[in-house]
Design a protein around this motif. Sequence first.
Motif, PDB file in Angstrom:
ATOM      1  N   GLU A  21       0.830  -1.205   0.000  1.00 28.91           N
ATOM      2  CA  GLU A  21       0.000   0.000   0.000  1.00 28.91           C
ATOM      3  C   GLU A  21       0.867   1.259   0.000  1.00 28.91           C
ATOM      4  O   GLU A  21       0.547   2.246  -0.668  1.00 28.91           O
ATOM      5  CB  GLU A  21      -0.926   0.004   1.212  1.00 28.91           C
ATOM      6  CG  GLU A  21      -1.995  -1.066   1.166  1.00 28.91           C
ATOM      7  CD  GLU A  21      -2.766  -1.164   2.465  1.00 28.91           C
ATOM      8  OE1 GLU A  21      -3.960  -0.833   2.461  1.00 28.91           O
ATOM      9  OE2 GLU A  21      -2.158  -1.587   3.481  1.00 28.91           O
ATOM     10  N   ILE A  22       1.952   1.211   0.739  1.00 26.30           N
ATOM     11  CA  ILE A  22       2.853   2.365   0.816  1.00 26.30           C
ATOM     12  C   ILE A  22       3.555   2.573  -0.524  1.00 26.30           C
ATOM     13  O   ILE A  22       3.628   3.708  -1.020  1.00 26.30           O
ATOM     14  CB  ILE A  22       3.864   2.178   1.964  1.00 26.30           C
ATOM     15  CG1 ILE A  22       3.116   2.194   3.304  1.00 26.30           C
ATOM     16  CG2 ILE A  22       4.949   3.252   1.915  1.00 26.30           C
ATOM     17  CD1 ILE A  22       3.918   1.695   4.481  1.00 26.30           C
ATOM     18  N   ILE A  23       4.056   1.509  -1.120  1.00 27.48           N
ATOM     19  CA  ILE A  23       4.712   1.627  -2.431  1.00 27.48           C
ATOM     20  C   ILE A  23       3.728   2.144  -3.471  1.00 27.48           C
ATOM     21  O   ILE A  23       4.066   3.006  -4.286  1.00 27.48           O
ATOM     22  CB  ILE A  23       5.333   0.282  -2.853  1.00 27.48           C
ATOM     23  CG1 ILE A  23       6.498  -0.076  -1.932  1.00 27.48           C
ATOM     24  CG2 ILE A  23       5.799   0.332  -4.309  1.00 27.48           C
ATOM     25  CD1 ILE A  23       7.040  -1.476  -2.128  1.00 27.48           C
ATOM     26  N   PHE A  24       2.486   1.665  -3.432  1.00 27.00           N
ATOM     27  CA  PHE A  24       1.456   2.140  -4.362  1.00 27.00           C
ATOM     28  C   PHE A  24       1.234   3.640  -4.176  1.00 27.00           C
ATOM     29  O   PHE A  24       1.125   4.389  -5.157  1.00 27.00           O
ATOM     30  CB  PHE A  24       0.144   1.377  -4.152  1.00 27.00           C
ATOM     31  CG  PHE A  24      -0.927   1.761  -5.125  1.00 27.00           C
ATOM     32  CD1 PHE A  24      -0.989   1.173  -6.372  1.00 27.00           C
ATOM     33  CD2 PHE A  24      -1.884   2.709  -4.789  1.00 27.00           C
ATOM     34  CE1 PHE A  24      -1.974   1.528  -7.282  1.00 27.00           C
ATOM     35  CE2 PHE A  24      -2.872   3.074  -5.682  1.00 27.00           C
ATOM     36  CZ  PHE A  24      -2.916   2.486  -6.932  1.00 27.00           C
ATOM     37  N   SER A  25       1.181   4.102  -2.921  1.00 30.15           N
ATOM     38  CA  SER A  25       0.962   5.531  -2.674  1.00 30.15           C
ATOM     39  C   SER A  25       2.116   6.375  -3.216  1.00 30.15           C
ATOM     40  O   SER A  25       1.901   7.501  -3.652  1.00 30.15           O
ATOM     41  CB  SER A  25       0.750   5.806  -1.185  1.00 30.15           C
ATOM     42  OG  SER A  25       1.959   5.726  -0.454  1.00 30.15           O
ATOM     43  N   ILE A  26       3.318   5.811  -3.230  1.00 29.79           N
ATOM     44  CA  ILE A  26       4.483   6.523  -3.760  1.00 29.79           C
ATOM     45  C   ILE A  26       4.469   6.511  -5.286  1.00 29.79           C
ATOM     46  O   ILE A  26       4.545   7.556  -5.926  1.00 29.79           O
ATOM     47  CB  ILE A  26       5.795   5.898  -3.234  1.00 29.79           C
ATOM     48  CG1 ILE A  26       5.928   6.117  -1.729  1.00 29.79           C
ATOM     49  CG2 ILE A  26       7.002   6.485  -3.972  1.00 29.79           C
ATOM     50  CD1 ILE A  26       7.041   5.316  -1.072  1.00 29.79           C
ATOM     51  N   LYS A  36       2.946  12.730   3.409  1.00 25.29           N
ATOM     52  CA  LYS A  36       2.019  12.454   2.308  1.00 25.29           C
ATOM     53  C   LYS A  36       1.588  10.990   2.301  1.00 25.29           C
ATOM     54  O   LYS A  36       0.434  10.684   1.996  1.00 25.29           O
ATOM     55  CB  LYS A  36       2.641  12.854   0.976  1.00 25.29           C
ATOM     56  CG  LYS A  36       2.697  14.354   0.804  1.00 25.29           C
ATOM     57  CD  LYS A  36       3.196  14.741  -0.561  1.00 25.29           C
ATOM     58  CE  LYS A  36       3.304  16.259  -0.640  1.00 25.29           C
ATOM     59  NZ  LYS A  36       3.891  16.696  -1.899  1.00 25.29           N
ATOM     60  N   ILE A  37       2.509  10.084   2.650  1.00 30.65           N
ATOM     61  CA  ILE A  37       2.137   8.680   2.773  1.00 30.65           C
ATOM     62  C   ILE A  37       1.068   8.533   3.853  1.00 30.65           C
ATOM     63  O   ILE A  37       0.090   7.821   3.683  1.00 30.65           O
ATOM     64  CB  ILE A  37       3.370   7.804   3.087  1.00 30.65           C
ATOM     65  CG1 ILE A  37       4.307   7.755   1.881  1.00 30.65           C
ATOM     66  CG2 ILE A  37       2.958   6.394   3.510  1.00 30.65           C
ATOM     67  CD1 ILE A  37       5.658   7.137   2.155  1.00 30.65           C
ATOM     68  N   GLY A  38       1.244   9.242   4.951  1.00 32.11           N
ATOM     69  CA  GLY A  38       0.260   9.217   6.030  1.00 32.11           C
ATOM     70  C   GLY A  38      -1.093   9.742   5.597  1.00 32.11           C
ATOM     71  O   GLY A  38      -2.134   9.185   5.960  1.00 32.11           O
ATOM     72  N   GLU A  39      -1.106  10.806   4.804  1.00 35.45           N
ATOM     73  CA  GLU A  39      -2.366  11.365   4.308  1.00 35.45           C
ATOM     74  C   GLU A  39      -3.106  10.364   3.426  1.00 35.45           C
ATOM     75  O   GLU A  39      -4.331  10.274   3.473  1.00 35.45           O
ATOM     76  CB  GLU A  39      -2.105  12.640   3.513  1.00 35.45           C
ATOM     77  CG  GLU A  39      -1.682  13.817   4.351  1.00 35.45           C
ATOM     78  CD  GLU A  39      -1.230  15.013   3.513  1.00 35.45           C
ATOM     79  OE1 GLU A  39      -1.483  15.049   2.288  1.00 35.45           O
ATOM     80  OE2 GLU A  39      -0.611  15.922   4.096  1.00 35.45           O
ATOM     81  N   LEU A  40      -2.354   9.620   2.614  1.00 33.75           N
ATOM     82  CA  LEU A  40      -2.970   8.691   1.666  1.00 33.75           C
ATOM     83  C   LEU A  40      -3.303   7.320   2.264  1.00 33.75           C
ATOM     84  O   LEU A  40      -4.257   6.673   1.835  1.00 33.75           O
ATOM     85  CB  LEU A  40      -2.054   8.499   0.451  1.00 33.75           C
ATOM     86  CG  LEU A  40      -1.891   9.726  -0.446  1.00 33.75           C
ATOM     87  CD1 LEU A  40      -0.764   9.509  -1.444  1.00 33.75           C
ATOM     88  CD2 LEU A  40      -3.198  10.021  -1.176  1.00 33.75           C
ATOM     89  N   THR A  41      -2.518   6.870   3.222  1.00 32.80           N
ATOM     90  CA  THR A  41      -2.682   5.504   3.729  1.00 32.80           C
ATOM     91  C   THR A  41      -2.979   5.429   5.225  1.00 32.80           C
ATOM     92  O   THR A  41      -3.329   4.368   5.716  1.00 32.80           O
ATOM     93  CB  THR A  41      -1.406   4.678   3.491  1.00 32.80           C
ATOM     94  OG1 THR A  41      -0.349   5.200   4.311  1.00 32.80           O
ATOM     95  CG2 THR A  41      -1.005   4.673   2.026  1.00 32.80           C
ATOM     96  N   ASP A  42      -2.788   6.494   5.956  1.00 35.14           N
ATOM     97  CA  ASP A  42      -2.881   6.553   7.429  1.00 35.14           C
ATOM     98  C   ASP A  42      -1.653   5.967   8.121  1.00 35.14           C
ATOM     99  O   ASP A  42      -1.576   5.964   9.343  1.00 35.14           O
ATOM    100  CB  ASP A  42      -4.132   5.862   7.972  1.00 35.14           C
ATOM    101  CG  ASP A  42      -5.357   6.756   7.923  1.00 35.14           C
ATOM    102  OD1 ASP A  42      -5.195   7.985   7.802  1.00 35.14           O
ATOM    103  OD2 ASP A  42      -6.471   6.221   8.013  1.00 35.14           O
TER     104      ASP A  42
END
Length: 75
Positions: A21-26, A36-42
């Motif tokens: 999920e983190i790699i996808f958000s990047i 920004k990772i936190g905003e998108l994934t928590d």
Amino acid sequence: MAKSFPHSFEVCKCRGVTLGEIIFSIKENGADSIEKIGELTDAGTCCKCCQSSDKDIGVEKMELYLEQIVNKFVK
């Protein structure tokens, strides 16, 4: 990040966010920072231990931190 982790590896235990999920958000959503990772994934928004080893207050240190992931995948 010498060890290879599967995409199903849970990086943020508080929020249940996986490495995939983190790699996808990047890669797909342009997240270029821990914030920004936190905003998108928590990820990293609760206790913040998964953000970096400096913020990890646990007795047993985590195997992988958001900081390491950002350093590897964000150019």
